[in-house]
Design a protein around this motif. Structure first.
Motif, short mmCIF file in Angstrom:
data_model
loop_
_atom_site.label_atom_id
_atom_site.label_comp_id
_atom_site.label_asym_id
_atom_site.label_seq_id
_atom_site.Cartn_x
_atom_site.Cartn_y
_atom_site.Cartn_z
N ASP A 162 0.80 -1.22 0.00
CA ASP A 162 0.00 0.00 0.00
C ASP A 162 0.83 1.28 0.00
N ALA A 163 1.93 1.25 0.76
CA ALA A 163 2.56 2.52 1.07
C ALA A 163 3.94 2.23 1.61
N ASP A 220 4.14 0.75 4.31
CA ASP A 220 3.87 -0.53 4.99
C ASP A 220 3.63 -1.61 3.94
N TYR A 269 -4.67 -3.45 0.47
CA TYR A 269 -6.03 -3.03 0.81
C TYR A 269 -6.83 -2.82 -0.46
N LYS A 315 -6.68 1.17 8.91
CA LYS A 315 -8.10 0.92 9.11
C LYS A 315 -8.87 1.07 7.81
N TYR A 316 -8.60 2.14 7.12
CA TYR A 316 -9.39 2.50 5.93
C TYR A 316 -10.87 2.35 6.22
N TRP A 333 -9.94 9.28 13.60
CA TRP A 333 -9.59 10.54 12.95
C TRP A 333 -10.55 10.92 11.83
N ASP A 334 -11.38 9.99 11.44
CA ASP A 334 -12.23 10.26 10.28
C ASP A 334 -13.68 10.36 10.70
N TRP A 375 -10.75 6.86 -1.48
CA TRP A 375 -11.33 5.61 -0.98
C TRP A 375 -12.50 5.84 -0.04
N TRP A 435 -4.48 14.32 7.20
CA TRP A 435 -3.68 13.22 6.66
C TRP A 435 -3.92 13.10 5.15
N ALA A 436 -2.86 13.08 4.40
CA ALA A 436 -2.92 12.94 2.93
C ALA A 436 -3.36 14.23 2.23
N TYR A 476 5.07 9.25 9.92
CA TYR A 476 4.17 8.51 9.02
C TYR A 476 2.90 9.29 8.69
N ALA A 516 1.97 6.77 -0.45
CA ALA A 516 0.98 5.70 -0.63
C ALA A 516 0.55 5.66 -2.09
N TYR A 518 -1.84 8.18 -3.23
CA TYR A 518 -1.41 9.58 -3.30
C TYR A 518 -0.82 9.84 -4.69
#
Ligand code: 9MR
Ligand code: ZN
Length: 499
Positions: free
Chosen positions: A107-108, A110, A114, A262-263, A268-269, A315, A371-372, A474, A480, A483
């Motif tokens: 993914d990134a 990591d 996903y 998590k996606y 945070w979302d 996503w 983030w992002a 991170y 990612a 991105y």
């Protein structure tokens, strides 16, 4: 040179210099007294290098195969060959059972894989391919498939698509992710030998899968009819499952994110799009309609469209690409009524963005930095570009290019957020291979400023200044796959229709 003006978000004092009249290609720099700028280029093909490097980065993210990078000497032996084992028991598989799900991309920084981000990455890039096929060619990227007679982009996207197929269950449902239970340390992927698990099925992922596979069915049909048919069958099967599961369903067990992203709606979302899968289903229906022309899909779109606005494609909410692809679908199909509504929704957003751009010293379309944020800058640039395509209004075009300028160096940090692109670019990306090899992997765009700076390394609460080029950060300095995709698309659009 314009009079100094303050950029509210960063407090920087900004002066604009217009280079329009400089038409001699070359490498330039600015000097005021003792202060000298980084060198920059004026020329015709200034984006080509960034475009190819960023596209090629997907090859370096491949999982399950040996990477032997002829250009940069980056490589590792095959990784994650045991992917994967079911984490939980569901109505078709038992926990501990194995399913072959090798391949795909990490993914990134990591090594998780996903479905959500892979689907939107493939979607963004196949959409670019459909609109501007001439941006792509065989032997463009120097990947193992180069020379096989089809554009390298399609070979690379096939890696993501074929892995997604492995995540589909017999009844069409799609599992959301595959990863270890622990975050691996900063090691090479082949050294990450912990067991890897397939986590629960989900309707948002099943819908994004259906959309990406439906697109692939039309794009690959010129090169491989059987493959295209297979992709379409998988997409239709996924849609069938969604019909049997009309409400949002995400099989999630506490702790499923112990070693992976998590996606999912989380701490945070808070966005509304994470509490519904209608936006995901909308994208699926749009792509299935464009591919098959079947009436059930247009009925679905007619019914859902009035409730949706044109949002930022990602996503969390991929519906905007459904609208854009609908608007520019090949062969001029589609209902005029739907197109009028979509156009209006898109222009509403573009006009709001344009206001923000005009108020910002750096001419940025974002006014919140989470983030992002760099991915969001790129996506807003695309929305502005689409508005230009719809209206021919140069103000949108200019604002779209402004977003790209920010990403490639016209920002507070005087820094290109893409590795090895530009004369001062980010170096210390949060990326396990880069850290383990002590090297810079070219063509990676990092997440960028994030006022919440959850990593405790970047400074918190500073909006566009909450960023640091540090491999531990991170939440601001990770790359990612999802991105890079919109940044590549924005560059491609500017290359293809640049004036
Ligand atoms: O890009 C993701 C961002 O939108 C989320 O806010 C964040 C926290 O959930 O996660 C980001 O994605 C990361 C993922 O969870 C794990 N792999 C690395 C991704 C990039 O940081
Ligand atoms: Zn791997």
């Amino acid at each position: 040179m314009s009079a100094p003006r303050q950029d509210t978000a960063s407090q920087d004092s900004i002066q604009r210099i217009d280079f329009t009249s400089f038409n001699r290609p070359g490498r330039y720099y600015l000097k005021i007294g003792e202060i000298q700028s980084y060198p920059f280029e004026i020329g015709q093909a200034i984006y080509q290098d960034a475009f190819n490097k960023m596209l090629r980065s997907y090859y370096l993210q491949r999982c399950g195969v040996a990477i032997r990078d002829s250009i940069n000497g980056i490589g590792h032996s095959p990784c994650h060959l045991n992917d994967g084992t079911f984490a939980h028991t569901d109505d078709m598989h038992r926990a501990g059972e194995m399913k072959r799900a090798q391949g795909g991309w990490h993914d990134a920084g990591d090594f998780g894989k996903y479905v959500g981000p892979i689907a939107v990455t493939v979607g963004r890039l196949l959409s670019l391919y459909e609109q501007y096929p001439s941006l792509f060619s065989d032997r463009q990227l120097m990947i193992p498939e180069s020379g096989n007679g089809r554009p390298d982009l399609l070979d690379e996207m096939k890696v993501g698509l074929d892995w997604m197929l492995t995540m589909q269950r017999r009844d069409g449902a799609v599992y959301r992710k595959l990863s270890g239970k622990e975050w691996p340390p900063m090691i090479l992927p082949n050294e990450d030998i912990q067991p890897r698990y397939i986590y629960g099925i989900s309707t948002p992922e099943t819908a994004k899968f259906a959309a990406a596979l439906a697109m692939a069915a039309r794009v690959y049909s010129d090169y491989d009819v059987l493959l295209a048919k297979n992709y379409l069958k998988a997409a239709q099967k996924a849609w069938e499952f969604l019909q049997n599961e009309p409400s949002m369903r995400v099989d999630w067990v506490e702790g499923d994110d112990s070693g992976s992203g998590k996606y999912l709606a989380g701490e945070w979302d808070t966005e509304a799009s994470l509490t519904t899968d209608k936006d995901d289903r909308f994208w699926a229906a749009a792509e299935l309609l464009i591919t098959t022309g079947e009436a059930i899909f247009s009925e679905y779109l007619e019914q859902e469209l009035p409730r949706l606005s044109y949002t930022l494609f990602e996503w969390k909410d991929p519906s905007a690409l459904g609208m854009a692809d609908y608007l520019w679908q090949p062969r001029q199909q589609g209902s005029e009524n739907l197109k009028v509504q979509m156009k209006q929704k898109l222009l509403e957003r573009a006009d709001r963005l344009l206001d923000t751009v005009n108020r910002s010293g750096y001419r940025l379309a974002l006014d919140k930095f989470i983030w992002a944020s760099n991915k969001m800058v790129a996506e807003e640039g695309i929305t502005l570009f689409y508005a230009y395509k719809l209206t021919g209004n140069q103000a949108y075009y200019q604002a779209a290019v402004d977003q790209l300028d920010y990403l490639l160096g016209r920002n507070h940090f005087n820094l290109s957020f893409v590795t090895a692109v530009g004369s001062n670019s980010v170096r210390n990306v949060h990326h396990r291979v880069a850290v383990a090899k002590k090297t810079v992997i070219p063509g990676l765009m990092v997440g960028g400023a994030n006022t919440e700076a959850q990593d405790g390394i970047a400074p918190k609460g500073l909006g566009p200044l909450s960023y640091v080029d540090d491999q531990r950060s991170y939440a601001t300095n990770e790359y990612a796959i999802d991105y890079n995709a919109p940044a590549i698309a924005l560059i491609g659009m500017v290359m293809a229709e640049g004036s």
